[in-house]
Design a protein around this motif. Structure first.
Motif, PDB file in Angstrom:
ATOM      1  N   THR A   7     -22.378  10.232 -43.582  1.00  0.00           N
ATOM      2  CA  THR A   7     -21.408  10.888 -42.707  1.00  0.00           C
ATOM      3  C   THR A   7     -21.910  10.925 -41.273  1.00  0.00           C
ATOM      4  OG1 THR A   7     -20.650  12.246 -44.562  1.00  0.00           O
ATOM      5  CG2 THR A   7     -20.084  13.008 -42.353  1.00  0.00           C
ATOM      6  N   ALA A  42     -12.787   9.622 -42.044  1.00  0.00           N
ATOM      7  CA  ALA A  42     -12.552  10.474 -43.212  1.00  0.00           C
ATOM      8  C   ALA A  42     -12.337   9.624 -44.469  1.00  0.00           C
ATOM      9  CB  ALA A  42     -11.351  11.381 -42.973  1.00  0.00           C
ATOM     10  N   ASN A  43     -11.625   8.524 -44.315  1.00  0.00           N
ATOM     11  CA  ASN A  43     -11.366   7.624 -45.429  1.00  0.00           C
ATOM     12  C   ASN A  43     -12.669   7.055 -45.990  1.00  0.00           C
ATOM     13  OD1 ASN A  43      -9.597   5.929 -47.120  1.00  0.00           O
ATOM     14  ND2 ASN A  43     -10.419   4.276 -45.865  1.00  0.00           N
ATOM     15  N   CYS A  46     -14.841   9.728 -47.783  1.00  0.00           N
ATOM     16  CA  CYS A  46     -14.279  10.019 -49.117  1.00  0.00           C
ATOM     17  C   CYS A  46     -14.579   8.888 -50.096  1.00  0.00           C
ATOM     18  CB  CYS A  46     -12.781  10.241 -49.031  1.00  0.00           C
ATOM     19  SG  CYS A  46     -12.322  11.785 -48.242  1.00  0.00           S
ATOM     20  N   PHE A  49     -18.239   9.039 -51.042  1.00  0.00           N
ATOM     21  CA  PHE A  49     -18.455  10.148 -51.969  1.00  0.00           C
ATOM     22  C   PHE A  49     -18.057   9.765 -53.387  1.00  0.00           C
ATOM     23  CE2 PHE A  49     -16.458  13.596 -54.347  1.00  0.00           C
ATOM     24  CZ  PHE A  49     -17.569  14.388 -54.590  1.00  0.00           C
ATOM     25  N   LEU A  50     -16.897   9.149 -53.532  1.00  0.00           N
ATOM     26  CA  LEU A  50     -16.434   8.756 -54.866  1.00  0.00           C
ATOM     27  C   LEU A  50     -17.352   7.707 -55.484  1.00  0.00           C
ATOM     28  CD1 LEU A  50     -12.579   8.693 -54.325  1.00  0.00           C
ATOM     29  CD2 LEU A  50     -13.890  10.285 -55.735  1.00  0.00           C
ATOM     30  N   GLY A  69      -9.037   7.158 -56.522  1.00  0.00           N
ATOM     31  CA  GLY A  69      -9.380   7.606 -55.170  1.00  0.00           C
ATOM     32  C   GLY A  69      -8.751   6.728 -54.107  1.00  0.00           C
ATOM     33  N   ARG A  73      -6.309   8.087 -51.293  1.00  0.00           N
ATOM     34  CA  ARG A  73      -6.652   7.922 -49.883  1.00  0.00           C
ATOM     35  C   ARG A  73      -5.577   7.128 -49.139  1.00  0.00           C
ATOM     36  NH1 ARG A  73     -10.933   4.789 -49.381  1.00  0.00           N
ATOM     37  NH2 ARG A  73     -11.075   4.267 -51.574  1.00  0.00           N
TER      38      ARG A  73
END
Length: 124
Positions: A7, A42-43, A46, A49-50, A69, A73
């Protein structure tokens, strides 16, 4: 790479690129470019993370997380772009180009980071 570090790298890339190009952007396009960059950031966070969450789990869980996901998304991004263009009145070309450019850059980054992760028994 941890999620927090990923991030930080993504937000650092957004910040550095926007600082470099901000003076050259027309004033009316700046909010659209910033919005596209933040949506792409943000995409990718995410998605990463997945990928981290599903690593080491069963193939069924992995594919459910990745494909489910992706659908989620894409739906959120579509809704955000529609709100940005139709409600907020962001310039279409600047938003679309920014979102696409950052999406491609972050996809390359994500693939590079994930391809370097250890797999199998050595990953655990």
């Amino acid at each position: 790479m941890t999620l927090a570090r990923y991030t930080a790298v993504v937000l650092g890339a957004v910040g550095a690129s926007l600082c470099a190009f901000w003076p050259f952007l027309p004033a009316e396009s700046r909010l659209a470019v910033l919005s596209g960059a933040l949506l792409a950031a943000a995409n990718t966070v995410c998605a990463y993370f997945l990928a981290l969450w599903s690593a080491g789990r069963s193939n069924n869980t992995f594919f459910t997380a990745v494909l489910g996901g992706m659908l989620g998304r894409m739906t959120v991004l579509l809704g955000a772009v529609l709100v940005g263009v139709l409600v907020v009145g962001l310039p279409k070309l600047a938003l679309t180009f920014s979102l696409l450019a950052y999406f491609v850059a972050f996809l390359v980054l994500e693939l590079a980071v994930i391809s370097r992760r250890p797999t199998g028994a050595s990953a655990q």
